[in-house]
Design a protein around this motif. Sequence first.
Motif, PDB file in Angstrom:
ATOM      1  N   ARG A  43     -16.438 -16.490  52.976  1.00  0.00           N
ATOM      2  CA  ARG A  43     -15.196 -16.814  53.686  1.00  0.00           C
ATOM      3  C   ARG A  43     -14.922 -15.805  54.800  1.00  0.00           C
ATOM      4  O   ARG A  43     -14.580 -16.183  55.918  1.00  0.00           O
ATOM      5  CB  ARG A  43     -14.027 -16.833  52.706  1.00  0.00           C
ATOM      6  N   ASP A  44     -15.085 -14.517  54.507  1.00  0.00           N
ATOM      7  CA  ASP A  44     -14.792 -13.487  55.508  1.00  0.00           C
ATOM      8  C   ASP A  44     -15.741 -13.543  56.693  1.00  0.00           C
ATOM      9  O   ASP A  44     -15.353 -13.237  57.819  1.00  0.00           O
ATOM     10  CB  ASP A  44     -14.837 -12.099  54.862  1.00  0.00           C
ATOM     11  N   GLY A  66     -17.299 -33.554  42.999  1.00  0.00           N
ATOM     12  CA  GLY A  66     -15.957 -33.008  42.901  1.00  0.00           C
ATOM     13  C   GLY A  66     -15.234 -32.734  44.198  1.00  0.00           C
ATOM     14  O   GLY A  66     -14.140 -32.183  44.182  1.00  0.00           O
ATOM     15  N   MET A  67     -15.796 -33.114  45.331  1.00  0.00           N
ATOM     16  CA  MET A  67     -15.103 -32.900  46.599  1.00  0.00           C
ATOM     17  C   MET A  67     -14.013 -33.949  46.773  1.00  0.00           C
ATOM     18  O   MET A  67     -14.157 -35.090  46.334  1.00  0.00           O
ATOM     19  CB  MET A  67     -16.084 -33.008  47.776  1.00  0.00           C
ATOM     20  N   CYS A 100     -15.838 -22.934  45.866  1.00  0.00           N
ATOM     21  CA  CYS A 100     -15.605 -23.020  47.310  1.00  0.00           C
ATOM     22  C   CYS A 100     -14.172 -23.453  47.609  1.00  0.00           C
ATOM     23  O   CYS A 100     -13.544 -22.948  48.544  1.00  0.00           O
ATOM     24  CB  CYS A 100     -16.591 -23.990  47.959  1.00  0.00           C
ATOM     25  N   ARG A 101     -13.657 -24.369  46.840  1.00  0.00           N
ATOM     26  CA  ARG A 101     -12.275 -24.811  47.034  1.00  0.00           C
ATOM     27  C   ARG A 101     -11.302 -23.681  46.714  1.00  0.00           C
ATOM     28  O   ARG A 101     -10.351 -23.433  47.452  1.00  0.00           O
ATOM     29  CB  ARG A 101     -11.978 -26.013  46.147  1.00  0.00           C
ATOM     30  N   LYS A 102     -11.538 -22.970  45.626  1.00  0.00           N
ATOM     31  CA  LYS A 102     -10.634 -21.906  45.203  1.00  0.00           C
ATOM     32  C   LYS A 102     -10.573 -20.776  46.226  1.00  0.00           C
ATOM     33  O   LYS A 102      -9.501 -20.248  46.513  1.00  0.00           O
ATOM     34  CB  LYS A 102     -11.085 -21.358  43.853  1.00  0.00           C
ATOM     35  N   GLN A 148     -19.650 -26.827  39.853  1.00  0.00           N
ATOM     36  CA  GLN A 148     -19.027 -25.509  39.741  1.00  0.00           C
ATOM     37  C   GLN A 148     -18.909 -24.851  41.106  1.00  0.00           C
ATOM     38  O   GLN A 148     -17.886 -24.232  41.415  1.00  0.00           O
ATOM     39  CB  GLN A 148     -19.816 -24.618  38.786  1.00  0.00           C
ATOM     40  N   ASN A 149     -19.928 -24.982  41.948  1.00  0.00           N
ATOM     41  CA  ASN A 149     -19.874 -24.365  43.272  1.00  0.00           C
ATOM     42  C   ASN A 149     -18.799 -25.006  44.148  1.00  0.00           C
ATOM     43  O   ASN A 149     -18.167 -24.318  44.946  1.00  0.00           O
ATOM     44  CB  ASN A 149     -21.240 -24.434  43.949  1.00  0.00           C
TER      45      ASN A 149
END
Length: 168
Positions: free
Chosen positions: A76-77, A145-146, A112-114, A107-108
Motif C-alpha cells: 500500500r505504501d 471474494g471481490m 488486500c481489502r483490509k 484470504q489474499n
Amino acid sequence: MIDIINFKGERFDLGFSRVYNINDFNAVEARDEEKNKKILCDRKVDFIYNLEDNEKRDKFNSRSSGLNQVLCKLARDNEIAVGFNFNLALNSEDIKKRNLIVGRMIQNVRLCRKFKVKMVLFSCAKDKYEMRAAKDLAAFGRAVGMTGSEVNSSLNFRRKERLIEEVS
C-alpha cells in the motif's frame, strides 16, 4: 476492461478494450517472504503475482497465502498492486491443489481489502486457447471474494506513470 496475457501472437477478441502482454508492466512473480519484502520495497514495481503458489503448508487456523499484514502495508505504501492469476487456478495439477490455491486467493483478497491494497485480476494465458472473456474473469473475481467495484477496478488496472528524465 483490460486483460494481461503471457504470449505473443494471435489473440481472440473476447470483449476487452485492451489486451496487454505481461512484459508491458513491471510485474514480478512472487518468491519467498524475504525476497517478497525486497520486491515490495521497490517503487518501480507495478504488481506482484502468484503469491499463492508456494510450497509452505497451511496452518491450522490460517493459510500460508504468501501475503501478510507487513507485506500488505509495504504494498500500500509503495503503491504496488497484488495480482490474481486465473491461469494458476485453471492449470493446477489436481483438484486439491486447485482448492488450495483458490482458498489462498480468498484470504489474499480479504487482506488486500483490509489494508486497502490495489488488486489486479488477469488471465495470464500462455496461448490463445487459455484466454477467457471479461465476464469469466469478473465471475472468478466474485468467486474469490471481490465485490463488484473491486472487480471493476482490478480489471481496469493502469500501470504507474514513469517519470522521464531528460538528459541535458
